[in-house]
Design a protein around this motif. Structure first.
Motif, PDB file in Angstrom:
ATOM      1  N   GLU A 269     -24.338  41.000  35.375  1.00 30.42           N
ATOM      2  CA  GLU A 269     -24.619  41.507  36.714  1.00 30.42           C
ATOM      3  C   GLU A 269     -24.399  40.405  37.762  1.00 30.42           C
ATOM      4  N   ALA A 270     -24.907  39.235  37.425  1.00 33.98           N
ATOM      5  CA  ALA A 270     -24.779  38.117  38.361  1.00 33.98           C
ATOM      6  C   ALA A 270     -23.312  37.800  38.625  1.00 33.98           C
ATOM      7  N   ARG A 271     -22.534  37.892  37.582  1.00 36.06           N
ATOM      8  CA  ARG A 271     -21.110  37.582  37.743  1.00 36.06           C
ATOM      9  C   ARG A 271     -20.461  38.590  38.685  1.00 36.06           C
ATOM     10  N   LYS A 272     -20.922  39.814  38.574  1.00 39.50           N
ATOM     11  CA  LYS A 272     -20.374  40.858  39.428  1.00 39.50           C
ATOM     12  C   LYS A 272     -20.719  40.597  40.894  1.00 39.50           C
ATOM     13  N   ASN A 273     -21.869  40.002  41.082  1.00 38.99           N
ATOM     14  CA  ASN A 273     -22.347  39.823  42.455  1.00 38.99           C
ATOM     15  C   ASN A 273     -21.990  38.481  43.081  1.00 38.99           C
ATOM     16  N   LEU A 274     -21.145  37.745  42.426  1.00 36.47           N
ATOM     17  CA  LEU A 274     -20.720  36.486  43.013  1.00 36.47           C
ATOM     18  C   LEU A 274     -20.038  36.739  44.356  1.00 36.47           C
ATOM     19  N   THR A 275     -20.101  35.734  45.195  1.00 40.80           N
ATOM     20  CA  THR A 275     -19.410  35.886  46.477  1.00 40.80           C
ATOM     21  C   THR A 275     -17.903  35.806  46.253  1.00 40.80           C
ATOM     22  N   LYS A 276     -17.235  36.225  47.261  1.00 41.09           N
ATOM     23  CA  LYS A 276     -15.782  36.210  47.197  1.00 41.09           C
ATOM     24  C   LYS A 276     -15.260  34.821  46.843  1.00 41.09           C
ATOM     25  N   GLU A 277     -15.849  33.846  47.502  1.00 38.17           N
ATOM     26  CA  GLU A 277     -15.379  32.474  47.318  1.00 38.17           C
ATOM     27  C   GLU A 277     -15.575  32.023  45.879  1.00 38.17           C
ATOM     28  N   GLU A 278     -16.759  32.336  45.367  1.00 33.70           N
ATOM     29  CA  GLU A 278     -17.050  31.930  43.995  1.00 33.70           C
ATOM     30  C   GLU A 278     -16.080  32.597  43.023  1.00 33.70           C
ATOM     31  N   LYS A 279     -15.831  33.851  43.289  1.00 26.66           N
ATOM     32  CA  LYS A 279     -14.885  34.551  42.419  1.00 26.66           C
ATOM     33  C   LYS A 279     -13.512  33.917  42.508  1.00 26.66           C
ATOM     34  N   GLN A 280     -13.168  33.557  43.697  1.00 28.10           N
ATOM     35  CA  GLN A 280     -11.870  32.917  43.910  1.00 28.10           C
ATOM     36  C   GLN A 280     -11.771  31.614  43.124  1.00 28.10           C
ATOM     37  N   THR A 281     -12.854  30.863  43.163  1.00 27.39           N
ATOM     38  CA  THR A 281     -12.883  29.592  42.430  1.00 27.39           C
ATOM     39  C   THR A 281     -12.686  29.826  40.938  1.00 27.39           C
ATOM     40  N   LEU A 282     -13.404  30.810  40.430  1.00 29.03           N
ATOM     41  CA  LEU A 282     -13.267  31.125  39.014  1.00 29.03           C
ATOM     42  C   LEU A 282     -11.837  31.499  38.674  1.00 29.03           C
ATOM     43  N   LYS A 283     -11.293  32.298  39.560  1.00 33.63           N
ATOM     44  CA  LYS A 283      -9.936  32.770  39.330  1.00 33.63           C
ATOM     45  C   LYS A 283      -8.965  31.596  39.279  1.00 33.63           C
ATOM     46  N   GLU A 284      -9.178  30.683  40.182  1.00 34.50           N
ATOM     47  CA  GLU A 284      -8.284  29.531  40.218  1.00 34.50           C
ATOM     48  C   GLU A 284      -8.417  28.678  38.960  1.00 34.50           C
TER      49      GLU A 284
END
Length: 746
Positions: free
Chosen positions: A293-308
DNA sequence: AAATGAACTTAGTAATTCTCAT
DNA sequence: ATGAGAATTACTAAGTTCATTT
């Protein structure tokens, strides 16, 4: 013999319900086994390999192109106009000027070891150049055209520039890709068995080490808190994570899991934990859910970081250099540990799939290549240099002790060439299928039991597109069958059924434990033979007790070099698509209707091959939604129509010469037309979706349908290829898209 | 000639990402 | 902007085929 291969497959078909078809007394032992070992091995090898695409009297244009000397192609530099055209109207019916355009991107340049350790993108240097070379003007033009193709209903939230910029980038990328694509299909083939001359890569990517649970999350046994050793805890987590899954309720799964889990425990733990039912994973489970759930609710930026971060891993491990071309690897990650999820009633479900260490991994690369570094503190099991195989790394998995491989992506040369070859063999079958059918028809009358069984099996494989059906070791896998391994219990004979004579009712679990259920009228010879085969047998006995796949394939390869049972599936799938497309599609239809026809043709094949899927969970809902939209549109249409009528009337009353009123009429007319079109489109979509409920089109599209049939159809029908194949599929089928002309025939 | 091993294709489901209506 | 639903991608199991070993 004319055949409509999918004809019989119309009756009830459903997803198998677990345990529905149960194995009874299985007797794998043959009553008798007479396998003559005719020596066709060599024959096949020699006749199929070196000449495969050129030997035929077949003079497809596509085939001629194969022979085009690459040197010629490579010298010509980019003509930017040609390039533009290519980007724009990628698949217009006109001839492509593309052939010349090949970029000799990376000369097997003498600096033989420019093969950089990190597999630096070999086009890096040229990227800048390219960007400059392509003048801005040209790109802008491109954009305009692009937009015509996909009109954007943009409510420009962002500035126009930003959007433009994004588009620009996208187009540049597209061109970049096109430019750097390796047009391997225009090159000479390697000699027999050689798969590559040079291969370099960074080895597989290993999953991260296990992270112990936080101190506030506990496992309970028999109501008491218990701290587990790391090894035991990791496995407990595997189970806890799956608690919502049906697997964890199955007896076999639980037993296997528990047994393997206990092996991972310390002696103390093992002495305490004796009963899975007393284990309480709920806190661990809750923690896991919270994490998701927490992963789903990450902010855009955090998700972007993960993606990178992810992207970086792909950059490093996701590519290799094969004969100095950068190619994508299909599965560059070592499979992480977990609980084995076999399909159907798999006797090994729930067993622990162990973590793979570098010490178990074999690396394959060329002699002169830099050997990939094992993770720090580790070494490889072995490094070999075998260029007769296509894999980059391999290891043995502990559940079935089978070998797993790291191999290239479907868009690679290695996979593409093999795919192409597969369809060429199927086309060869087309040219001799009549003879082969005559042969097995004749064999039905043979005195020899083996021969008759072989003939009936072949009849099924050809007519019903059944799989070969290898024997499987009992207790090692789920009980599934194919043609040769059918048992008496899997068919029922009906002299008379639903107004048909000689009907065979099939009901068995095939690959992936997908149920095959079908009632097929067969010719009486086959029917009578089947009766004979079933004489004096138990339900669990093999129907074709004298036959196995190796015998069958030996026979097939004597009829045509390269012919095996699976070729029939490919052949019948592709020929069905071609026939159905011819039958169903009209040049005068609009694109939506053409696509429906295409999907229907595709569907006929999927049904033939029994490619099923679980109906999407949201199916009913989404169907209802669509229907609601259709209804709304209908109302809108009715309204528009009445307005049109009204306007017409007014125009008439006031005299038809009134220009203003006339204009209103025209406007209303247009509105009605637009409405009708939209309605039609939605209705077509609804039909398509409904028909597709339990049928999976993807498998046949990807594995059985010669892409050249689809490409040719698109050209003939003026349908952009993008409507049929998405990006990945276009990459996989780049060879076909490039070489196929409108007159291609399978 | 049967069993085993090896390599590769085919397969469905789960997870992730995209897209479009609201 | 958001969230549902569709589309795509990732994952890896389960087949086929051919070669090798027993």
């Amino acid at each position: 013999m004319t055949q409509t291969p999918y004809k019989c497959i119309v009756m009830g078909r459903e997803k198998c319900v677990e345990g529905e078809v149960k194995a009874k007394s299985r007797k794998l032992k043959k009553l008798d086994g007479g396998e003559s070992s005719g020596d066709f091995g060599d024959l096949i090898k020699h006749s199929t390999k070196p000449m495969k695409f050129t030997e035929e009297a077949n003079n497809e244009k596509s085939q001629k192109k194969v022979k085009t000397p690459k040197a010629e192609i490579q010298q010509v530099s980019i003509c930017s106009d040609a390039l533009k055209e290519e980007t724009m109207e990628a698949f217009s019916t006109k001839k492509k000027s593309l052939k010349r355009k090949r970029v000799k991107d990376e000369p097997r340049d003498g600096s033989s070891h420019s093969v950089s350790p990190r597999l630096k993108r070999k086009t890096d240097e040229s990227e800048e150049e390219t960007r400059e070379r392509h003048s801005k003007k040209r790109i802008e033009k491109s954009i305009k055209k692009e937009e015509e193709h996909h009109p954007l209903p943009k409510k420009a939230k962002r500035t126009k520039e930003e959007i433009e910029e994004a588009k620009l980038l996208k187009i540049q990328k597209k061109e970049e890709e096109e430019k750097s694509r390796w047009r391997w299909w225009e090159e000479e083939k390697y000699e027999d068995g050689v798969k590559w001359k040079s291969l370099e890569h960074n080895g597989p990517y290993f999953p991260p080490e296990y992270q112990p649970l936080p101190d506030d999350v506990h496992f309970y046994y028999d109501g008491k808190k218990m701290k587990l050793s790391a090894a035991a805890e990791e496995v407990a987590l595997f189970f806890a994570q799956m608690l919502d899954h049906e697997y964890t309720t199955k007896k076999v799964f639980r037993e296997n899991f528990f047994k393997d889990w206990r092996k991972e425990m310390s002696p103390e733990e093992r002495s305490v934990i004796q009963d899975l039912d007393k284990c309480d994973f709920s806190k661990i489970h809750a923690m896991h859910k919270a994490k998701v759930e927490a992963r789903k609710n990450l902010t855009k930026e955090e998700k972007q970081t993960l993606k990178e971060a992810n992207q970086k891993i792909v950059e490093e491990f996701g590519y290799c250099l094969l004969d100095h071309h950068k190619e994508r690897i299909g599965n560059f990650k070592i499979e992480p540990p977990g609980l084995f999820r076999g399909r159907g009633e798999h006797p090994k479900q729930g067993m622990l799939k162990k973590r793979i260490q570098p010490e178990e991994v074999i690396i394959n690369c060329s002699k002169d290549a830099r050997v990939p570094d094992p993770p720090p503190g580790h070494r490889w099991k072995e490094v070999r240099h075998d260029n007769t195989v296509t894999w980059l790394a391999s290891w043995t998995e502990n559940i079935q002790s089978s070998i797993k491989y790291i191999m290239l992506n479907a868009n690679s040369k290695l996979k593409g060439e093999k795919d192409w070859e597969k369809y060429e063999i199927a086309r060869k079958l087309k040219s001799c299928v009549d003879d082969i059918r005559n042969t097995y028809m004749r064999d039905l009358k043979s005195k020899e039991m083996v021969t008759r069984q072989r003939a009936v099996a072949l009849y099924f494989i050809d007519e019903l597109a059944l799989r070969a059906g290898n024997e499987k070791e009992e207790g090692e896998t789920a009980d599934t069958v194919g043609c040769c391994s059918l048992r008496v219990e899997h068919i029922t004979l009906h002299e008379q059924l639903d107004g048909n004579q000689c009907v065979v009712e099939f009901d068995f679990l095939g690959k992936d434990s997908i149920r095959y259920y079908n009632k097929v009228p067969v010719i009486s010879k086959v029917f009578k033979s089947l009766k004979r085969f079933m004489d004096n047998k138990e339900p669990g006995d093999e129907l074709f007790d004298r036959l196995n796949t190796s015998l069958l394939n030996k026979h097939l390869s004597s009829l045509m070099p390269g012919l095996t049972a699976k070729v029939f599936r490919t052949y019948n799938a592709s020929i069905t698509l071609q026939q159905q497309l011819k039958e169903l599609s009209n040049k005068s239809d609009n694109v939506a209707e053409k696509l429906l026809s295409y999907n229907r043709a595709n569907r006929a094949v999927a049904i033939l091959c029994n490619h099923q899927r679980a109906p999407p969970k949201t199916f009913e809902q989404s169907m209802a939604n669509l229907q609601a939209k259709i209804d709304a549109r209908k109302e809108q249409l009715a309204l528009a129509k009445s307005e049109l009528k009204q306007a017409k009337k007014e125009a008439k009353d006031k005299g038809s010469s009134d220009g203003k009123l006339q204009a209103v009429v025209e406007r209303k007319k247009a509105a009605v037309k637009r409405c009708e079109e939209q309605l039609l489109k939605m209705e077509v979509q609804a039909t398509d979706r409904e028909e597709n409920k339990q049928i999976a089109l993807g498998t046949s599209k990807l594995n059985y349908l010669d892409p050249r049939i689809s490409v040719a159809w698109c050209k003939n029908m003026d349908v952009p290829i993008e409507k049929i194949y998405n990006k990945t599929q276009r990459e996989k089928f780049a060879w076909a898209i490039d070489m196929t002309e409108a007159d291609f025939e399978f």
